[in-house]
Enzyme design. Structure first.
Site, PDB file in Angstrom:
ATOM      1  N   CYS A  27       0.855  -1.192   0.000  1.00  0.00           N
ATOM      2  CA  CYS A  27       0.000   0.000   0.000  1.00  0.00           C
ATOM      3  C   CYS A  27       0.890   1.241   0.000  1.00  0.00           C
ATOM      4  CB  CYS A  27      -0.872  -0.049   1.259  1.00  0.00           C
ATOM      5  SG  CYS A  27      -1.822   1.437   1.604  1.00  0.00           S
ATOM      6  N   CYS A  85     -13.451  -1.392  24.707  1.00  0.00           N
ATOM      7  CA  CYS A  85     -12.917  -0.069  25.076  1.00  0.00           C
ATOM      8  C   CYS A  85     -13.980   1.006  24.839  1.00  0.00           C
ATOM      9  CB  CYS A  85     -11.644   0.234  24.277  1.00  0.00           C
ATOM     10  SG  CYS A  85     -11.953   0.666  22.555  1.00  0.00           S
ATOM     11  N   CYS A 143     -14.794   1.415  21.102  1.00  0.00           N
ATOM     12  CA  CYS A 143     -15.610   0.331  20.534  1.00  0.00           C
ATOM     13  C   CYS A 143     -17.052   0.411  21.053  1.00  0.00           C
ATOM     14  CB  CYS A 143     -15.018  -1.027  20.875  1.00  0.00           C
ATOM     15  SG  CYS A 143     -13.560  -1.451  19.894  1.00  0.00           S
ATOM     16  N   CYS A 198      -6.554  -3.755   3.614  1.00  0.00           N
ATOM     17  CA  CYS A 198      -6.476  -2.281   3.648  1.00  0.00           C
ATOM     18  C   CYS A 198      -7.270  -1.657   2.494  1.00  0.00           C
ATOM     19  CB  CYS A 198      -5.034  -1.780   3.636  1.00  0.00           C
ATOM     20  SG  CYS A 198      -4.980   0.031   3.768  1.00  0.00           S
TER      21      CYS A 198
HETATM   22  N1  LIG Z   1      -6.978   6.573   5.664  1.00  0.00           N
HETATM   23  C1  LIG Z   1      -6.694   5.303   5.466  1.00  0.00           C
HETATM   24  O1  LIG Z   1      -7.170   4.418   6.184  1.00  0.00           O
HETATM   25  C2  LIG Z   1      -5.800   4.915   4.341  1.00  0.00           C
HETATM   26  C3  LIG Z   1      -5.043   5.856   3.679  1.00  0.00           C
HETATM   27  N2  LIG Z   1      -4.237   5.503   2.623  1.00  0.00           N
HETATM   28  C4  LIG Z   1      -3.565   6.573   1.900  1.00  0.00           C
HETATM   29  O2  LIG Z   1      -4.324   6.834   0.719  1.00  0.00           O
HETATM   30  C5  LIG Z   1      -3.481   7.392  -0.289  1.00  0.00           C
HETATM   31  C6  LIG Z   1      -3.607   6.604  -1.586  1.00  0.00           C
HETATM   32  O3  LIG Z   1      -3.030   5.319  -1.425  1.00  0.00           O
HETATM   33  P1  LIG Z   1      -2.896   4.335  -2.697  1.00  0.00           P
HETATM   34  O4  LIG Z   1      -4.141   4.369  -3.482  1.00  0.00           O
HETATM   35  O5  LIG Z   1      -2.365   3.050  -2.192  1.00  0.00           O
HETATM   36  O6  LIG Z   1      -1.754   5.103  -3.532  1.00  0.00           O
HETATM   37  P2  LIG Z   1      -1.430   4.974  -5.075  1.00  0.00           P
HETATM   38  O7  LIG Z   1      -0.034   5.427  -5.241  1.00  0.00           O
HETATM   39  O8  LIG Z   1      -1.832   3.644  -5.578  1.00  0.00           O
HETATM   40  O9  LIG Z   1      -2.430   6.024  -5.776  1.00  0.00           O
HETATM   41  C7  LIG Z   1      -2.334   7.410  -5.670  1.00  0.00           C
HETATM   42  C8  LIG Z   1      -2.949   8.008  -6.942  1.00  0.00           C
HETATM   43  O10 LIG Z   1      -3.046   9.417  -6.767  1.00  0.00           O
HETATM   44  C9  LIG Z   1      -2.659  10.038  -7.981  1.00  0.00           C
HETATM   45  N3  LIG Z   1      -2.229  11.398  -7.663  1.00  0.00           N
HETATM   46  C10 LIG Z   1      -1.121  11.773  -6.983  1.00  0.00           C
HETATM   47  N4  LIG Z   1      -1.091  13.132  -6.877  1.00  0.00           N
HETATM   48  C11 LIG Z   1      -2.210  13.593  -7.469  1.00  0.00           C
HETATM   49  C12 LIG Z   1      -2.753  14.882  -7.683  1.00  0.00           C
HETATM   50  N5  LIG Z   1      -2.126  15.964  -7.254  1.00  0.00           N
HETATM   51  N6  LIG Z   1      -3.927  14.994  -8.339  1.00  0.00           N
HETATM   52  C13 LIG Z   1      -4.577  13.879  -8.784  1.00  0.00           C
HETATM   53  N7  LIG Z   1      -4.102  12.631  -8.618  1.00  0.00           N
HETATM   54  C14 LIG Z   1      -2.939  12.496  -7.980  1.00  0.00           C
HETATM   55  C15 LIG Z   1      -1.550   9.135  -8.522  1.00  0.00           C
HETATM   56  O11 LIG Z   1      -1.347   9.322  -9.924  1.00  0.00           O
HETATM   57  C16 LIG Z   1      -2.104   7.763  -8.191  1.00  0.00           C
HETATM   58  O12 LIG Z   1      -2.930   7.256  -9.233  1.00  0.00           O
HETATM   59  C17 LIG Z   1      -2.075   7.380   0.299  1.00  0.00           C
HETATM   60  O13 LIG Z   1      -1.840   8.648   0.896  1.00  0.00           O
HETATM   61  C18 LIG Z   1      -2.175   6.305   1.375  1.00  0.00           C
HETATM   62  O14 LIG Z   1      -1.164   6.434   2.347  1.00  0.00           O
HETATM   63  C19 LIG Z   1      -4.150   4.210   2.210  1.00  0.00           C
HETATM   64  C20 LIG Z   1      -4.845   3.238   2.852  1.00  0.00           C
HETATM   65  C21 LIG Z   1      -5.706   3.488   3.980  1.00  0.00           C
HETATM   66  N1  LIG Z   2       1.943   5.921  11.620  1.00  0.00           N
HETATM   67  C1  LIG Z   2       0.739   5.276  11.205  1.00  0.00           C
HETATM   68  C2  LIG Z   2       0.798   4.930   9.737  1.00  0.00           C
HETATM   69  C3  LIG Z   2       0.143   5.959   8.894  1.00  0.00           C
HETATM   70  C4  LIG Z   2      -1.366   6.074   9.086  1.00  0.00           C
HETATM   71  O1  LIG Z   2      -1.825   7.151   9.227  1.00  0.00           O
HETATM   72  N2  LIG Z   2      -2.135   4.978   9.027  1.00  0.00           N
HETATM   73  C5  LIG Z   2      -3.559   5.076   9.019  1.00  0.00           C
HETATM   74  C6  LIG Z   2      -4.130   4.183   8.014  1.00  0.00           C
HETATM   75  S1  LIG Z   2      -3.353   4.301   6.472  1.00  0.00           S
HETATM   76  C7  LIG Z   2      -3.393   2.746   5.897  1.00  0.00           C
HETATM   77  O2  LIG Z   2      -2.873   2.448   4.875  1.00  0.00           O
HETATM   78  C8  LIG Z   2      -4.185   4.686  10.307  1.00  0.00           C
HETATM   79  O3  LIG Z   2      -5.351   4.776  10.440  1.00  0.00           O
HETATM   80  N3  LIG Z   2      -3.429   4.202  11.249  1.00  0.00           N
HETATM   81  C9  LIG Z   2      -3.996   3.731  12.475  1.00  0.00           C
HETATM   82  C10 LIG Z   2      -3.905   4.742  13.560  1.00  0.00           C
HETATM   83  O4  LIG Z   2      -4.603   4.566  14.560  1.00  0.00           O
HETATM   84  O5  LIG Z   2      -3.092   5.669  13.400  1.00  0.00           O
HETATM   85  C11 LIG Z   2       0.585   3.968  11.936  1.00  0.00           C
HETATM   86  O6  LIG Z   2       1.550   3.476  12.466  1.00  0.00           O
HETATM   87  O7  LIG Z   2      -0.535   3.428  11.866  1.00  0.00           O
HETATM   88 ZN   LIG Z   3      -2.864   0.686   3.581  1.00  0.00          ZN
HETATM   89 ZN   LIG Z   4     -11.740  -1.331  21.369  1.00  0.00          ZN
END
Ligand SMILES: NC(=O)C1=CN([C@@H]2O[C@H](COP(=O)(O)OP(=O)(O)OC[C@H]3O[C@@H](n4cnc5c(N)ncnc54)[C@H](O)[C@@H]3O)[C@@H](O)[C@H]2O)C=CC1
Ligand SMILES: N[C@@H](CCC(=O)N[C@@H](CSC=O)C(=O)NCC(=O)O)C(=O)O
Ligand SMILES: [Zn+2]
Ligand SMILES: [Zn+2]
Length: 376
Positions: free
Chosen positions: A40, A95, A98, A170
């Protein structure tokens, strides 16, 4: 025991595949043989040194699946042979978080998880010379064997293919969950997805599942268009190829004869760029637009907008793991995949053995992969 793992020795360096020591599970913990793990962008975020919480040496990886091989004392819900998906967002069901019913962000083990340690404050991993190695996001799926707390493990059906369901650990859950759990998108909505990578494509797929009418995808990489259309995108915009700014462009696209104000009902940032996060908020509709931040931004980065954007009814939200309660929701998402309600296979564009894991990071950098999956 000894196991093979890809170790992040220092920020910014390629991972090094080596043998490491792994201690057995303590009370409330299980050992898992990892069968497959996705790579990821968050793994890259930490490997590169952008993660303010990043610790080294560490075994990264948080998007895996495998089989329970050993359980420690007091483990009740899992047994050897169970097929499982590790959860970076645990679900203890006890917790305050939860029990609140308001969040999926279980707080039971967050403090030690953030320090790269198991709940008892120690690591199960060490180098062959005895130097401790940090766990990562409580999962460390870039190791062939790993140890997790029972509360951070979802048990899943045994007929689901490891090489595909790892992605539910994820990307799939985050993208679909952002739509269904966090934004709660309704039928007929107009939505914009910024970033059509491993997460954004799953947001697109979630929007189609939710019955959105207009699904606008925004990416700098034109190669993402075809795949996004396959998952339900109705319109594509490359911000480098339009006249004017992306906010006005989207507002224009979403206007109707009846509604000359324009703006998306929902937007999602799946890039991690704070400039994009602002655009994503500001292209939503006055009065009710909701923008969901999924991307994680580099240490020190801040978001900003004019308060007037919120005064006039736009809502800024964030989501982790798509708001999913892992032990409850992940087995259901595996069922959705097995029942054909959601698609995963086309998004897994590359597979490789652990020895080639750095190739997966290279493909991500070059924008050539959606998801690379390491097969053990
Ligand atoms: N909040 C959460 O639970 C999670 C957050 N993430 C985060 O989500 C983001 C995306 O992750 P992935 O999809 O795995 O990455 P990825 O690298 O597969 O995709 C990112 C996409 O964004 C595009 N992109 C980059 N800059 C851009 C811009 N300025 N305008 C338009 N498009 C742009 C890229 O061309 C690419 O297609 C990352 O920051 C990752 O760390 C990932 C998993 C869980
Ligand atoms: N330092 C964080 C890693 C970065 C982060 O923000 N993770 C997100 C999910 S991104 C998934 O691809 C997150 O929700 N983490 C769980 C949290 O409670 O922070 C880390 O170590 O998780
Ligand atoms: Zn992830
Ligand atoms: Zn919990």
């Amino acid at each position: 025991m000894k196991t093979r793992a890809a170790v992040a020795l220092e920020a910014g360096r390629p991972l090094e595949v080596m043998e490491v020591n792994l201690d057995g599970p303590k009370a409330g913990e299980v050992m898992i043989e990892i069968k497959a793990t996705g790579i990821c962008h968050t793994d890259e975020f930490t490997r590169s040194g952008d993660d303010p919480e990043g610790l080294f040496p560490a075994i990264l990886g948080h998007e895996g699946t495998g089989v329970v091989v050993e359980v420690g004392p007091d483990v009740k819900s899992l047994k050897p042979g169970d097929h499982v998906i590790p959860l970076y967002t645990p679900e203890c069901r006890e917790c305050p978080s939860c029990l609140s019913g308001k969040t999926n962000l279980c707080t039971r083990i967050r403090a030690t998880q953030g320090q790269g340690l198991m709940p008892d404050g120690t690591s199960r991993f060490s180098m062959l010379d005895g130097t401790p190695i940090h766990h990562y996001m409580g999962c460390s799926t870039f190791s062939n064997y790993t140890v997790l707390p029972e509360i951070a493990v979802a048990k899943v059906r045994e007929d689901a293919p490891f090489d595909k369901i790892c992605y539910i650990g994820c990307g799939v859950t985050t993208g679909i969950g952002a739509v269904i759990n966090t934004a709660k998108v309704e039928i007929g909505a107009k939505a914009v997805v910024f970033g059509l990578g491993g997460i954004g494509l799953n947001v697109v797929q979630g929007l189609r599942l939710a019955g959105a009418d207009m699904i606008i995808g925004v990416d700098l990489n034109n190669d993402r268009k075809e795949m996004a259309e396959r998952f339900g995108m109705t319109h594509f915009v490359n911000p480098k190829e339009i006249d004017g700014n992306i906010v006005s462009h989207i507002v224009e696209m979403t206007k109707t004869p009846f509604d000359q104000i324009g703006g998306a009902d929902y937007s999602f940032d799946a890039t991690g760029s704070t400039k994009v996060m602002r655009d994503a908020l500001e292209c939503t509709h006055r009065g009710w637009g909701q923008s969901v931040i999924i991307g994680v931004a580099a240490a020190g980065a801040e978001i900003s907008t004019r308060p007037f954007q919120l005064v006039t009814g736009r809502v800024w939200k964030g989501t982790a793991f798509g708001g999913a309660r892992g032990r409850t929701d992940v087995p259901k998402i595996v069922d959705w995949y097995m029942d054909g309600k959601i698609e995963i296979d086309p998004m897994i564009t590359h597979t490789m053995p652990l020895d080639d894991i750095n190739k997966g990071f290279d493909l991500m950098h070059k924008g050539e992969s959606i998801r690379s999956v390491v097969l053990y």
